[in-house]
Design an enzyme around this catalytic site. Structure first.
Site, PDB file in Angstrom:
ATOM      1  N   GLY A 112       0.909  -1.165   0.005  1.00 21.15           N
ATOM      2  CA  GLY A 112       0.095  -0.094   0.012  1.00 21.15           C
ATOM      3  C   GLY A 112       0.981   1.393   0.003  1.00 21.15           C
ATOM      4  N   ASP A 162      -1.240   4.335  -6.674  1.00 18.25           N
ATOM      5  CA  ASP A 162       0.166   4.311  -6.387  1.00 18.25           C
ATOM      6  C   ASP A 162       0.815   5.415  -6.916  1.00 18.25           C
ATOM      7  OD1 ASP A 162      -0.754   1.325  -6.345  1.00 18.25           O
ATOM      8  OD2 ASP A 162       0.959   1.472  -5.296  1.00 18.25           O
ATOM      9  N   ASN A 216      -2.731   2.294 -10.573  1.00 18.24           N
ATOM     10  CA  ASN A 216      -2.882   1.507  -9.543  1.00 18.24           C
ATOM     11  C   ASN A 216      -2.991   0.020  -9.610  1.00 18.24           C
ATOM     12  OD1 ASN A 216      -4.144   1.596  -6.718  1.00 18.24           O
ATOM     13  ND2 ASN A 216      -6.119   0.868  -7.636  1.00 18.24           N
TER      14      ASN A 216
HETATM   15  O1  MRU Z   1       0.843  -4.233  -4.595  1.00 16.54           O
HETATM   16  P1  MRU Z   1       0.244  -3.496  -3.534  1.00 16.54           P
HETATM   17  O2  MRU Z   1      -0.756  -4.417  -2.765  1.00 16.54           O
HETATM   18  O3  MRU Z   1       1.155  -2.673  -2.994  1.00 16.54           O
HETATM   19  O4  MRU Z   1      -0.990  -2.389  -4.566  1.00 16.54           O
HETATM   20  C1  MRU Z   1      -1.500  -1.562  -3.654  1.00 16.54           C
HETATM   21  C2  MRU Z   1      -2.497  -0.643  -4.403  1.00 16.54           C
HETATM   22  O5  MRU Z   1      -2.554  -0.929  -5.788  1.00 16.54           O
HETATM   23  C3  MRU Z   1      -3.172   0.134  -3.730  1.00 16.54           C
HETATM   24  O6  MRU Z   1      -4.733   0.483  -4.329  1.00 16.54           O
HETATM   25  C4  MRU Z   1      -2.670   1.724  -3.624  1.00 16.54           C
HETATM   26  O7  MRU Z   1      -1.243   1.256  -2.857  1.00 16.54           O
HETATM   27  C5  MRU Z   1      -3.322   2.434  -2.645  1.00 16.54           C
HETATM   28  S1  MRU Z   1      -3.080   2.081  -0.952  1.00 16.54           S
HETATM   29  C6  MRU Z   1      -3.839   3.385  -0.183  1.00 16.54           C
END
Ligand code: MRU
Length: 355
Positions: free
Chosen positions: A53, A244, A254
């Site tokens: 996240g 992201d 994202n």
């Molecule tokens: O691969 P991840 O689990 O880190 O991906 C996370 C996401 O795509 C979330 O939607 C993004 O980081 C927003 S978290 C508030």
């Protein structure tokens, strides 16, 4: 934590000189808090999605840098700065897409340079204070995102979300995309959340479903390929996702699958909202084409459910993120307010005013 309690313990915290994370890779089977004792463990925890996240990654690298600096034997600024740069470059190589990681490293780097001339011990404490500030500010930002997004969803009976952008993704009480929904729940407004499972690593079923269930928010888990039917049946009146990295034209990177959900939302006339702190906006990226998309291990696709689900030796393409073009985004929900098109102007104005 008891079911129905509104707040989960912070997923990243600095506790009595120790960096402790909630190991998200163990959820929902086990709730395990784990100490990260050195830079290699921090790097590995980020790479393996034990901490994930975008905002939570940013907070972790802030404290990760402190971990290394506090243990450093450097006795001059020059030595400390050289070590800092090496450590920051190492952490920067853990995952490429979430801009909060690089944003937090920049903040820590600016802090060291600002303290040039001070005693090494003072610089170490200054860095820890900066990491604490990043975390404290994040709590406040997430609360404001929740408040700014709440009016947009309070009339909805159902909202669809993808991946996990809740408290554990941000080490805060509200998260980003889930914040307005948690606030609605706290205000006694019943909004049902439809959580996409989010293949290949199931952040929706492992994390979003888990945390909303813990908090007591009404949540229905769906497989990713059910989103179109859920929309066609009129079950959701909005989509709310995290981000992201957002380019300055409003293109959004994202979790993989977000783009498809955005197209479906447009087809069904459903608003598609992206929630995130302004630290997730990258003004050096002109458009989504400038965003590096992480590709991950093929095993995540072929052995995703604890056993092989594809033949040995099969070719796999496994991008962890996709880019949703700005034209599918109804609005961005940030701590500084709600930004509607044209995004180039709106993003610049709001962030210049509030950063
Ligand atoms: O691969 P991840 O689990 O880190 O991906 C996370 C996401 O795509 C979330 O939607 C993004 O980081 C927003 S978290 C508030």
């Amino acid at each position: 934590m008891k079911k129905g309690q509104s707040h989960l313990p912070d997923s990243v915290r600095w506790e009595n000189g120790r960096l402790v994370i909630l190991d998200q890779s163990e959820l929902p089977i086990k709730v395990v808090y784990k100490e990260l004792t050195c830079l290699d463990e921090v790097w590995e925890a980020i790479r393996q999605l034990e901490v994930r996240g975008a905002p939570a990654i940013g907070i972790t690298v802030g404290y990760g840098i402190c971990l290394a600096t506090l243990n450093s034997k450097a006795d001059s600024y020059e030595e400390l700065w050289a070590e800092f740069q090496k450590n920051a470059a190492y952490l920067a190589s853990s995952r490429p897409t979430a801009v909060n990681l690089f944003w937090a490293l920049d903040r820590m780097s600016n802090k060291v340079q600002e303290m040039k001339g001070k005693a090494v011990s003072e610089i170490k404490q200054g860095l820890l204070a900066e990491a604490d500030r990043i975390k404290e500010e994040n709590d406040d930002l997430c609360r404001r995102i929740a408040e700014n997004g709440f009016p947009l969803i309070k009339e909805c009976t159902g909202v669809l979300t993808h991946c996990n952008a809740g408290p554990i993704a941000t080490a805060s009480q509200y998260g980003t995309a889930l914040g307005p929904l948690i606030l609605a729940h706290e205000s006694g407004i019943p909004v049902k959340v439809y959580a996409d499972e989010t293949r290949p690593l199931n952040q929706g079923s492992r994390l979003t479903a888990w945390e909303l269930q813990q908090i007591g928010v009404d949540v229905a888990l769906i497989c990713d390929n059910m989103a179109a039917a859920v929309m066609a049946q009129g079950r959701v009146q909005a989509v709310l996702v995290g981000c992201d990295r957002v380019a300055c034209n409003g293109d959004v990177a994202n979790k993989i699958g977000t783009y498809g959900v955005a197209i479906l939302a447009k087809e069904h006339g459903i608003p598609f909202y992206v929630a995130g702190p302004t630290s997730s906006f990258d003004f050096s990226a002109q458009s989504g084409a400038d965003i590096v998309i992480e590709e991950r291990n093929p095993a995540e696709v072929t052995c995703g459910f604890g056993r092989r689900t594809a033949p040995e030796g099969i070719g796999v393409y496994n991008p962890a993120f996709d880019v949703t073009p700005a034209k599918y985004v109804t609005a961005f929900i940030t701590e500084a307010g709600v930004i509607r098109p044209p995004f180039i102007d709106g993003l610049r104005k709001l962030t210049e005013k509030h950063l």
